[in-house]
Write a protein that holds these residues in place. Structure first.
Motif, PDB file in Angstrom:
ATOM      1  N   LYS A  98       0.818  -1.218   0.000  1.00 18.99           N
ATOM      2  CA  LYS A  98       0.000   0.000   0.000  1.00 18.99           C
ATOM      3  C   LYS A  98       0.852   1.269   0.000  1.00 18.99           C
ATOM      4  CE  LYS A  98      -3.602  -2.392   2.632  1.00 18.99           C
ATOM      5  NZ  LYS A  98      -4.277  -2.508   3.957  1.00 18.99           N
ATOM      6  N   MET A  99       2.148   1.124   0.169  1.00 15.41           N
ATOM      7  CA  MET A  99       3.028   2.289   0.229  1.00 15.41           C
ATOM      8  C   MET A  99       3.451   2.721  -1.169  1.00 15.41           C
ATOM      9  SD  MET A  99       5.148   0.966   3.577  1.00 15.41           S
ATOM     10  CE  MET A  99       6.573   2.038   3.352  1.00 15.41           C
ATOM     11  N   THR A 100       3.838   3.980  -1.300  1.00 18.24           N
ATOM     12  CA  THR A 100       4.210   4.532  -2.604  1.00 18.24           C
ATOM     13  C   THR A 100       5.628   4.130  -2.989  1.00 18.24           C
ATOM     14  OG1 THR A 100       5.137   6.567  -1.669  1.00 18.24           O
ATOM     15  CG2 THR A 100       2.747   6.534  -2.102  1.00 18.24           C
ATOM     16  N   ASP A 101       5.961   4.311  -4.255  1.00 16.51           N
ATOM     17  CA  ASP A 101       7.321   4.045  -4.718  1.00 16.51           C
ATOM     18  C   ASP A 101       8.329   4.928  -3.977  1.00 16.51           C
ATOM     19  OD1 ASP A 101       6.382   2.171  -6.500  1.00 16.51           O
ATOM     20  OD2 ASP A 101       6.436   3.507  -8.240  1.00 16.51           O
ATOM     21  N   GLN A 102       7.916   6.154  -3.674  1.00 15.48           N
ATOM     22  CA  GLN A 102       8.794   7.064  -2.930  1.00 15.48           C
ATOM     23  C   GLN A 102       9.096   6.502  -1.546  1.00 15.48           C
ATOM     24  OE1 GLN A 102       7.130  10.684  -1.047  1.00 15.48           O
ATOM     25  NE2 GLN A 102       8.560  11.830  -2.344  1.00 15.48           N
ATOM     26  N   GLU A 103       8.093   5.954  -0.885  1.00 17.82           N
ATOM     27  CA  GLU A 103       8.294   5.354   0.431  1.00 17.82           C
ATOM     28  C   GLU A 103       9.161   4.102   0.338  1.00 17.82           C
ATOM     29  OE1 GLU A 103       4.518   6.080   3.205  1.00 17.82           O
ATOM     30  OE2 GLU A 103       3.967   5.345   1.211  1.00 17.82           O
ATOM     31  N   HIS A 104       8.941   3.296  -0.693  1.00 17.37           N
ATOM     32  CA  HIS A 104       9.769   2.108  -0.894  1.00 17.37           C
ATOM     33  C   HIS A 104      11.243   2.490  -1.047  1.00 17.37           C
ATOM     34  CE1 HIS A 104       6.224  -0.526  -2.569  1.00 17.37           C
ATOM     35  NE2 HIS A 104       6.100  -0.230  -1.280  1.00 17.37           N
ATOM     36  N   TYR A 105      11.480   3.538  -1.815  1.00 21.44           N
ATOM     37  CA  TYR A 105      12.855   3.998  -2.022  1.00 21.44           C
ATOM     38  C   TYR A 105      13.468   4.445  -0.697  1.00 21.44           C
ATOM     39  CZ  TYR A 105      16.823   6.659  -3.800  1.00 21.44           C
ATOM     40  OH  TYR A 105      18.098   7.140  -4.036  1.00 21.44           O
ATOM     41  N   LEU A 106      12.712   5.220   0.076  1.00 21.14           N
ATOM     42  CA  LEU A 106      13.226   5.730   1.347  1.00 21.14           C
ATOM     43  C   LEU A 106      13.569   4.593   2.298  1.00 21.14           C
ATOM     44  CD1 LEU A 106      13.771   8.039   3.367  1.00 21.14           C
ATOM     45  CD2 LEU A 106      11.349   7.915   4.003  1.00 21.14           C
ATOM     46  N   VAL A 107      12.658   3.658   2.481  1.00 23.80           N
ATOM     47  CA  VAL A 107      12.885   2.553   3.411  1.00 23.80           C
ATOM     48  C   VAL A 107      14.105   1.740   2.993  1.00 23.80           C
ATOM     49  CG1 VAL A 107      11.950   0.369   4.261  1.00 23.80           C
ATOM     50  CG2 VAL A 107      10.487   2.395   4.171  1.00 23.80           C
ATOM     51  N   GLY A 108      14.199   1.401   1.727  1.00 23.64           N
ATOM     52  CA  GLY A 108      15.319   0.594   1.257  1.00 23.64           C
ATOM     53  C   GLY A 108      16.656   1.274   1.454  1.00 23.64           C
ATOM     54  N   HIS A 109      16.733   2.564   1.143  1.00 19.34           N
ATOM     55  CA  HIS A 109      18.017   3.256   1.210  1.00 19.34           C
ATOM     56  C   HIS A 109      18.391   3.634   2.641  1.00 19.34           C
ATOM     57  CE1 HIS A 109      17.161   3.251  -3.032  1.00 19.34           C
ATOM     58  NE2 HIS A 109      18.421   3.525  -3.254  1.00 19.34           N
ATOM     59  N   VAL A 110      17.401   3.889   3.471  1.00 12.69           N
ATOM     60  CA  VAL A 110      17.664   4.084   4.897  1.00 12.69           C
ATOM     61  C   VAL A 110      18.313   2.837   5.493  1.00 12.69           C
ATOM     62  CG1 VAL A 110      16.415   4.048   7.091  1.00 12.69           C
ATOM     63  CG2 VAL A 110      16.020   5.901   5.489  1.00 12.69           C
ATOM     64  N   PHE A 111      17.753   1.675   5.168  1.00  9.00           N
ATOM     65  CA  PHE A 111      18.301   0.435   5.709  1.00  9.00           C
ATOM     66  C   PHE A 111      19.638   0.077   5.058  1.00  9.00           C
ATOM     67  CE2 PHE A 111      13.802  -1.083   7.001  1.00  9.00           C
ATOM     68  CZ  PHE A 111      13.914  -0.396   8.196  1.00  9.00           C
ATOM     69  N   GLY A 112      19.842   0.503   3.829  1.00  8.58           N
ATOM     70  CA  GLY A 112      21.158   0.328   3.219  1.00  8.58           C
ATOM     71  C   GLY A 112      22.228   1.073   3.987  1.00  8.58           C
ATOM     72  N   GLY A 113      21.920   2.313   4.372  1.00 10.27           N
ATOM     73  CA  GLY A 113      22.871   3.090   5.161  1.00 10.27           C
ATOM     74  C   GLY A 113      23.142   2.472   6.513  1.00 10.27           C
ATOM     75  N   LEU A 114      22.104   1.970   7.160  1.00 14.08           N
ATOM     76  CA  LEU A 114      22.289   1.328   8.458  1.00 14.08           C
ATOM     77  C   LEU A 114      23.125   0.056   8.340  1.00 14.08           C
ATOM     78  CD1 LEU A 114      18.687   1.816   9.910  1.00 14.08           C
ATOM     79  CD2 LEU A 114      20.785   2.910  10.735  1.00 14.08           C
ATOM     80  N   THR A 115      22.939  -0.670   7.244  1.00 12.21           N
ATOM     81  CA  THR A 115      23.745  -1.875   7.023  1.00 12.21           C
ATOM     82  C   THR A 115      25.225  -1.525   6.960  1.00 12.21           C
ATOM     83  OG1 THR A 115      21.942  -2.887   5.762  1.00 12.21           O
ATOM     84  CG2 THR A 115      24.122  -3.854   5.505  1.00 12.21           C
ATOM     85  N   LEU A 116      25.544  -0.442   6.265  1.00 19.56           N
ATOM     86  CA  LEU A 116      26.948  -0.026   6.141  1.00 19.56           C
ATOM     87  C   LEU A 116      27.545   0.300   7.506  1.00 19.56           C
ATOM     88  CD1 LEU A 116      29.268   0.753   4.123  1.00 19.56           C
ATOM     89  CD2 LEU A 116      28.461   3.103   4.370  1.00 19.56           C
ATOM     90  N   LEU A 117      26.811   1.033   8.321  1.00 21.92           N
ATOM     91  CA  LEU A 117      27.343   1.439   9.621  1.00 21.92           C
ATOM     92  C   LEU A 117      27.493   0.257  10.570  1.00 21.92           C
ATOM     93  CD1 LEU A 117      25.492   4.839  10.208  1.00 21.92           C
ATOM     94  CD2 LEU A 117      27.702   4.410   9.120  1.00 21.92           C
ATOM     95  N   ASP A 118      26.534  -0.673  10.542  1.00 22.83           N
ATOM     96  CA  ASP A 118      26.676  -1.860  11.386  1.00 22.83           C
ATOM     97  C   ASP A 118      27.816  -2.755  10.912  1.00 22.83           C
ATOM     98  OD1 ASP A 118      24.935  -1.947  13.636  1.00 22.83           O
ATOM     99  OD2 ASP A 118      23.221  -2.096  12.295  1.00 22.83           O
ATOM    100  N   THR A 119      28.036  -2.784   9.605  1.00 24.09           N
ATOM    101  CA  THR A 119      29.178  -3.532   9.077  1.00 24.09           C
ATOM    102  C   THR A 119      30.479  -2.935   9.587  1.00 24.09           C
ATOM    103  OG1 THR A 119      27.931  -4.101   7.077  1.00 24.09           O
ATOM    104  CG2 THR A 119      30.329  -4.329   6.977  1.00 24.09           C
ATOM    105  N   LEU A 120      30.568  -1.622   9.546  1.00 25.66           N
ATOM    106  CA  LEU A 120      31.760  -0.939  10.061  1.00 25.66           C
ATOM    107  C   LEU A 120      31.967  -1.261  11.537  1.00 25.66           C
ATOM    108  CD1 LEU A 120      34.020   1.218  10.140  1.00 25.66           C
ATOM    109  CD2 LEU A 120      32.225   2.945  10.416  1.00 25.66           C
ATOM    110  N   GLN A 121      30.893  -1.223  12.302  1.00 25.90           N
ATOM    111  CA  GLN A 121      31.016  -1.450  13.736  1.00 25.90           C
ATOM    112  C   GLN A 121      31.433  -2.889  14.050  1.00 25.90           C
ATOM    113  OE1 GLN A 121      31.393   0.857  15.589  1.00 25.90           O
ATOM    114  NE2 GLN A 121      30.139   0.970  17.417  1.00 25.90           N
ATOM    115  N   SER A 122      30.918  -3.837  13.301  1.00 25.77           N
ATOM    116  CA  SER A 122      31.240  -5.240  13.563  1.00 25.77           C
ATOM    117  C   SER A 122      32.621  -5.618  13.038  1.00 25.77           C
ATOM    118  CB  SER A 122      30.182  -6.157  12.948  1.00 25.77           C
ATOM    119  OG  SER A 122      30.173  -6.059  11.537  1.00 25.77           O
TER     120      SER A 122
END
Length: 318
Positions: free
Chosen positions: A46-70
């Motif tokens: 039910k979410m828009t393409d804009q929301e899909h883009y935001l969620v995916g890229h937000v979590f991409g950034g978090l993945t990078l930072l957790d990778t750095l930390q680990s």
């Protein structure tokens, strides 16, 4: 002569905070595989393409930072520990940072197509603002003093993650993407302990410095925070301008920057308090489980006892 190797003895504790933190982290152990992410697909459709883009890229950034930390953060902190028990705690934190990073891939696999996942990781690995903060923190991990490394770790976990955490907490506040948000709340619960514990260890070392050394380190850490915040403003605008959340996210970031400083025993820098943050997001940021069993949706076989996140008072060393 070969050096004697000492077995760790958990019956003789030099610092009770080490034992308390170990127990807290092991009590709240979790894995992403037990969260029913597919239950969020109805909301996702039910979410828009804009929301899909935001969620995916937000979590991409978090993945990078957790990778750095680990991969780099905890190994740099383990080079100088006060006790064997502290090293054990850092080993636990290092593992859970890998769990966090892996959790985002579980979200991607549930919500995104393979092509979309590839695009998210390509973007994450090349985005100038993400790469700037990752490299800025990693440079300190590789070249900084042990106290500087602790500052970098606390800033990463208590400040830099939060431009990404805002999105799932916002959806949780609107009763959407609840299972994705549960993973984020579990991560938040971990990070609450990680940031407070490492901040406590920083304070022990900071209090051993002379006045001139303390003043120099304080100037360095505030300059670092301002540099990271300047970059985070650009990153936030890139992600949130189109959806109209930028100013609210920046308020949230400044509030958490102050929390990071408090973990380090330093004075807040920004005027923003909890009352200034979007109340829907503040409600979601609560990391206690006093009224909620995180695992209620996956059956009694994986229920954990009620565990509350550590508070700053647990590490009061005045």
């Amino acid at each position: 002569m070969t050096k004697s190797y000492e077995a760790i003895n958990w019956n003789e504790i030099e610092d009770t905070i080490d034992k308390a933190t170990w127990e807290k982290l092991t009590e709240q152990f979790w894995l992403d595989t037990r969260i029913p992410l597919s239950n969020d697909l109805d909301d996702w459709r039910k979410m828009t393409d804009q929301e899909h883009y935001l969620v995916g890229h937000v979590f991409g950034g978090l993945t990078l930072l957790d990778t750095l930390q680990s991969q780099d953060g905890m190994s740099s902190l383990k080079q100088s520990t006060r006790t064997q028990h502290e090293l054990a705690v850092l080993n636990n934190i290092e593992f859970m940072e890998s769990v966090h990073a892996k959790s985002y891939s579980s979200i991607f696999e549930t919500l995104h197509t393979p092509a979309e996942i590839n695009e998210i990781f390509d973007w994450t690995n090349t985005n100038e603002f993400l790469q700037y903060k990752a490299n800025r923190i990693n440079q300190i991990y590789q070249e900084g003093t042990q106290l500087q490394r602790k500052v970098a770790s606390v800033f990463l976990e208590t400040f830099l993650f939060y431009s990404g955490f805002y999105t799932p907490l916002w959806y949780l506040g609107h009763n959407k993407m609840n299972n994705v948000a549960e993973i984020i709340k579990l991560i938040l619960r971990d990070e609450s302990v990680h940031g407070t514990y490492i901040g406590y260890k920083f304070q022990l070392g900071f209090n051993e410095l002379g006045e001139d050394e303390q003043a120099e380190l304080k100037m360095w850490l505030y300059e670092l925070l301002l540099d990271l915040y300047s970059n985070e403003e650009k990153y936030t605008k890139l992600l949130y301008d189109e959806i109209g959340w930028t100013e609210s996210v920046l308020t949230f970031l400044r509030y958490n920057a102050n929390k990071a400083l408090m973990n380090l025993g330093q004075d807040p820098l920004f005027p923003d308090g909890a009352e200034d943050v979007n109340p829907i997001v503040m409600n979601g940021i609560s990391t206690t489980t006093s009224n909620h069993d995180f695992f209620s949706q996956v059956g009694n076989g994986y229920r954990l006892g009620q565990v509350e996140a550590m508070s700053d008072d647990d590490y009061n060393i005045d």
